[in-house]
Design a protein around this motif. Structure first.
Motif, PDB file in Angstrom:
ATOM      1  N   THR A  37       0.833  -1.202   0.000  1.00 52.59           N
ATOM      2  CA  THR A  37       0.000   0.000   0.000  1.00 52.59           C
ATOM      3  C   THR A  37       0.869   1.253   0.000  1.00 52.59           C
ATOM      4  OG1 THR A  37      -1.741  -1.166   1.185  1.00 52.59           O
ATOM      5  CG2 THR A  37      -1.810   1.241   1.246  1.00 52.59           C
ATOM      6  N   PHE A  38       1.843   1.309   0.897  1.00 55.15           N
ATOM      7  CA  PHE A  38       2.729   2.477   0.943  1.00 55.15           C
ATOM      8  C   PHE A  38       3.620   2.554  -0.300  1.00 55.15           C
ATOM      9  CE2 PHE A  38       2.045   2.437   5.675  1.00 55.15           C
ATOM     10  CZ  PHE A  38       1.349   3.629   5.693  1.00 55.15           C
ATOM     11  N   PHE A  39       3.990   1.396  -0.852  1.00 55.05           N
ATOM     12  CA  PHE A  39       4.767   1.404  -2.090  1.00 55.05           C
ATOM     13  C   PHE A  39       3.953   2.026  -3.216  1.00 55.05           C
ATOM     14  CE2 PHE A  39       6.048  -0.670  -6.072  1.00 55.05           C
ATOM     15  CZ  PHE A  39       7.371  -0.255  -6.128  1.00 55.05           C
ATOM     16  N   GLY A  40       2.673   1.661  -3.309  1.00 55.97           N
ATOM     17  CA  GLY A  40       1.795   2.235  -4.328  1.00 55.97           C
ATOM     18  C   GLY A  40       1.612   3.735  -4.143  1.00 55.97           C
ATOM     19  N   LEU A  41       1.447   4.165  -2.889  1.00 54.87           N
ATOM     20  CA  LEU A  41       1.321   5.595  -2.617  1.00 54.87           C
ATOM     21  C   LEU A  41       2.593   6.346  -2.997  1.00 54.87           C
ATOM     22  CD1 LEU A  41      -0.548   5.596   0.817  1.00 54.87           C
ATOM     23  CD2 LEU A  41      -1.443   6.327  -1.392  1.00 54.87           C
ATOM     24  N   THR A  42       3.743   5.736  -2.735  1.00 51.54           N
ATOM     25  CA  THR A  42       5.015   6.354  -3.110  1.00 51.54           C
ATOM     26  C   THR A  42       5.105   6.532  -4.619  1.00 51.54           C
ATOM     27  OG1 THR A  42       6.106   5.362  -1.196  1.00 51.54           O
ATOM     28  CG2 THR A  42       7.524   6.133  -2.959  1.00 51.54           C
ATOM     29  N   CYS A  43       4.724   5.497  -5.355  1.00 56.87           N
ATOM     30  CA  CYS A  43       4.768   5.572  -6.826  1.00 56.87           C
ATOM     31  C   CYS A  43       3.801   6.627  -7.355  1.00 56.87           C
ATOM     32  CB  CYS A  43       4.453   4.214  -7.437  1.00 56.87           C
ATOM     33  SG  CYS A  43       5.753   3.008  -7.177  1.00 56.87           S
ATOM     34  N   CYS A  44       2.595   6.680  -6.788  1.00 51.32           N
ATOM     35  CA  CYS A  44       1.610   7.685  -7.222  1.00 51.32           C
ATOM     36  C   CYS A  44       2.116   9.099  -6.956  1.00 51.32           C
ATOM     37  CB  CYS A  44       0.282   7.453  -6.522  1.00 51.32           C
ATOM     38  SG  CYS A  44      -0.597   6.000  -7.096  1.00 51.32           S
ATOM     39  N   ALA A  45       2.695   9.314  -5.783  1.00 51.54           N
ATOM     40  CA  ALA A  45       3.217  10.639  -5.455  1.00 51.54           C
ATOM     41  C   ALA A  45       4.379  11.005  -6.374  1.00 51.54           C
ATOM     42  CB  ALA A  45       3.650  10.695  -3.994  1.00 51.54           C
ATOM     43  N   SER A  58       5.448  24.384 -10.120  1.00 50.33           N
ATOM     44  CA  SER A  58       6.415  24.089  -9.063  1.00 50.33           C
ATOM     45  C   SER A  58       5.740  23.911  -7.699  1.00 50.33           C
ATOM     46  CB  SER A  58       7.478  25.184  -8.988  1.00 50.33           C
ATOM     47  OG  SER A  58       6.872  26.418  -8.656  1.00 50.33           O
ATOM     48  N   LYS A  59       4.634  24.603  -7.470  1.00 49.28           N
ATOM     49  CA  LYS A  59       3.945  24.492  -6.173  1.00 49.28           C
ATOM     50  C   LYS A  59       3.422  23.067  -5.964  1.00 49.28           C
ATOM     51  CE  LYS A  59       0.321  26.740  -3.488  1.00 49.28           C
ATOM     52  NZ  LYS A  59      -0.733  27.763  -3.501  1.00 49.28           N
ATOM     53  N   ASN A  60       2.699  22.531  -6.938  1.00 47.98           N
ATOM     54  CA  ASN A  60       2.184  21.160  -6.823  1.00 47.98           C
ATOM     55  C   ASN A  60       3.293  20.125  -6.897  1.00 47.98           C
ATOM     56  OD1 ASN A  60      -0.533  21.484  -6.328  1.00 47.98           O
ATOM     57  ND2 ASN A  60      -1.062  21.662  -8.490  1.00 47.98           N
ATOM     58  N   SER A  61       4.332  20.411  -7.671  1.00 49.73           N
ATOM     59  CA  SER A  61       5.457  19.490  -7.761  1.00 49.73           C
ATOM     60  C   SER A  61       6.101  19.311  -6.391  1.00 49.73           C
ATOM     61  CB  SER A  61       6.484  20.019  -8.761  1.00 49.73           C
ATOM     62  OG  SER A  61       7.616  19.195  -8.783  1.00 49.73           O
ATOM     63  N   ASN A  62       6.309  20.419  -5.671  1.00 50.22           N
ATOM     64  CA  ASN A  62       6.891  20.332  -4.333  1.00 50.22           C
ATOM     65  C   ASN A  62       5.971  19.604  -3.365  1.00 50.22           C
ATOM     66  OD1 ASN A  62       9.356  21.507  -4.823  1.00 50.22           O
ATOM     67  ND2 ASN A  62       8.574  23.597  -4.514  1.00 50.22           N
ATOM     68  N   ARG A  63       4.671  19.823  -3.468  1.00 45.94           N
ATOM     69  CA  ARG A  63       3.724  19.121  -2.602  1.00 45.94           C
ATOM     70  C   ARG A  63       3.773  17.616  -2.844  1.00 45.94           C
ATOM     71  NH1 ARG A  63      -1.623  23.004  -2.869  1.00 45.94           N
ATOM     72  NH2 ARG A  63      -0.814  24.601  -1.470  1.00 45.94           N
ATOM     73  N   PHE A  64       3.790  17.233  -4.109  1.00 45.79           N
ATOM     74  CA  PHE A  64       3.849  15.806  -4.433  1.00 45.79           C
ATOM     75  C   PHE A  64       5.158  15.186  -3.954  1.00 45.79           C
ATOM     76  CE2 PHE A  64       0.392  16.297  -7.638  1.00 45.79           C
ATOM     77  CZ  PHE A  64      -0.350  15.195  -7.289  1.00 45.79           C
ATOM     78  N   MET A  65       6.258  15.912  -4.092  1.00 47.01           N
ATOM     79  CA  MET A  65       7.542  15.364  -3.675  1.00 47.01           C
ATOM     80  C   MET A  65       7.623  15.242  -2.146  1.00 47.01           C
ATOM     81  SD  MET A  65       9.140  14.348  -6.178  1.00 47.01           S
ATOM     82  CE  MET A  65       8.768  14.394  -7.899  1.00 47.01           C
ATOM     83  N   ARG A  66       6.998  16.173  -1.429  1.00 48.52           N
ATOM     84  CA  ARG A  66       6.933  16.033   0.034  1.00 48.52           C
ATOM     85  C   ARG A  66       6.086  14.815   0.412  1.00 48.52           C
ATOM     86  NH1 ARG A  66       5.507  21.945   0.415  1.00 48.52           N
ATOM     87  NH2 ARG A  66       7.520  22.956   0.224  1.00 48.52           N
ATOM     88  N   ALA A  67       4.972  14.648  -0.299  1.00 50.89           N
ATOM     89  CA  ALA A  67       4.119  13.481  -0.050  1.00 50.89           C
ATOM     90  C   ALA A  67       4.872  12.189  -0.369  1.00 50.89           C
ATOM     91  CB  ALA A  67       2.846  13.571  -0.887  1.00 50.89           C
ATOM     92  N   ARG A  68       5.722  12.222  -1.402  1.00 54.88           N
ATOM     93  CA  ARG A  68       6.505  11.042  -1.756  1.00 54.88           C
ATOM     94  C   ARG A  68       7.474  10.683  -0.639  1.00 54.88           C
ATOM     95  NH1 ARG A  68      11.549  10.184  -2.922  1.00 54.88           N
ATOM     96  NH2 ARG A  68      11.950  12.413  -3.097  1.00 54.88           N
ATOM     97  N   VAL A  69       8.123  11.685  -0.064  1.00 55.86           N
ATOM     98  CA  VAL A  69       9.077  11.437   1.018  1.00 55.86           C
ATOM     99  C   VAL A  69       8.361  10.840   2.229  1.00 55.86           C
ATOM    100  CG1 VAL A  69      10.621  12.560   2.673  1.00 55.86           C
ATOM    101  CG2 VAL A  69      10.753  13.149   0.259  1.00 55.86           C
ATOM    102  N   ILE A  70       7.183  11.359   2.546  1.00 53.85           N
ATOM    103  CA  ILE A  70       6.423  10.835   3.682  1.00 53.85           C
ATOM    104  C   ILE A  70       5.988   9.399   3.411  1.00 53.85           C
ATOM    105  CG2 ILE A  70       4.254  11.081   4.963  1.00 53.85           C
ATOM    106  CD1 ILE A  70       4.649  14.156   4.606  1.00 53.85           C
ATOM    107  N   ALA A  71       5.467   9.151   2.201  1.00 51.77           N
ATOM    108  CA  ALA A  71       5.031   7.795   1.849  1.00 51.77           C
ATOM    109  C   ALA A  71       6.213   6.826   1.838  1.00 51.77           C
ATOM    110  CB  ALA A  71       4.336   7.794   0.492  1.00 51.77           C
ATOM    111  N   GLN A  72       7.364   7.290   1.367  1.00 49.14           N
ATOM    112  CA  GLN A  72       8.556   6.442   1.340  1.00 49.14           C
ATOM    113  C   GLN A  72       9.009   6.104   2.759  1.00 49.14           C
ATOM    114  OE1 GLN A  72      11.432   8.208  -1.221  1.00 49.14           O
ATOM    115  NE2 GLN A  72      12.573   6.318  -1.513  1.00 49.14           N
ATOM    116  N   GLY A  73       8.962   7.074   3.653  1.00 50.01           N
ATOM    117  CA  GLY A  73       9.318   6.815   5.047  1.00 50.01           C
ATOM    118  C   GLY A  73       8.361   5.824   5.693  1.00 50.01           C
TER     119      GLY A  73
END
Length: 120
Positions: A37-45, A58-73
């Motif tokens: 589940t978290f792997f899928g969320l990481t890929c989506c982000a 750039s605003k949404n790109s940064n939001r998605f990348m922050r979400a990716r870091v959280i999902a990856q953690g």
């Protein structure tokens, strides 16, 4: 051979021959649903961030990348939890089962560390 006198490798080979790739994925997902589940969320982000970056947002790109870091953690934490839970296999009597790691007769060693070679 395990304690019951059964050949473990024979059992695993039989299980591997009877189980398809899709069946194995479903079984593993049911055993531990957090990791995929978290792997899928990481890929989506990640894909969302790359898409936003390609559009120049750039605003949404940064939001998605922050979400990716959280999902990856969270994915790493779920992997660590699954590994820890798999190490501590305890039977109904409260004893660790054979093969759960760290069961070397006469030696107190942390789980997962192999015993020293004979003669040393």
């Amino acid at each position: 051979m395990n304690q019951e006198g059964r050949d473990v490798f024979e059992y695993l080979k039989k299980q591997q021959d009877e189980e398809t790739f899709g069946g194995k994925m479903v079984r593993k997902f049911k055993q531990d649903p957090l990791v995929p589940t978290f792997f899928g969320l990481t890929c989506c982000a990640l894909l969302g961030g790359l898409r936003a970056m390609g559009r120049g947002d750039s605003k949404n790109s940064n939001r998605f990348m922050r979400a990716r870091v959280i999902a990856q953690g969270c994915c790493l934490a779920a992997l660590a939890y699954a590994g820890f839970r798999g190490r501590l296999i305890v039977d109904q009597e409260g004893k660790r089962s054979p093969g759960a790691g760290g069961d070397f007769p006469g030696q107190k060693m942390p789980p997962g560390i192999p015993p020293p070679p004979p003669g040393k």
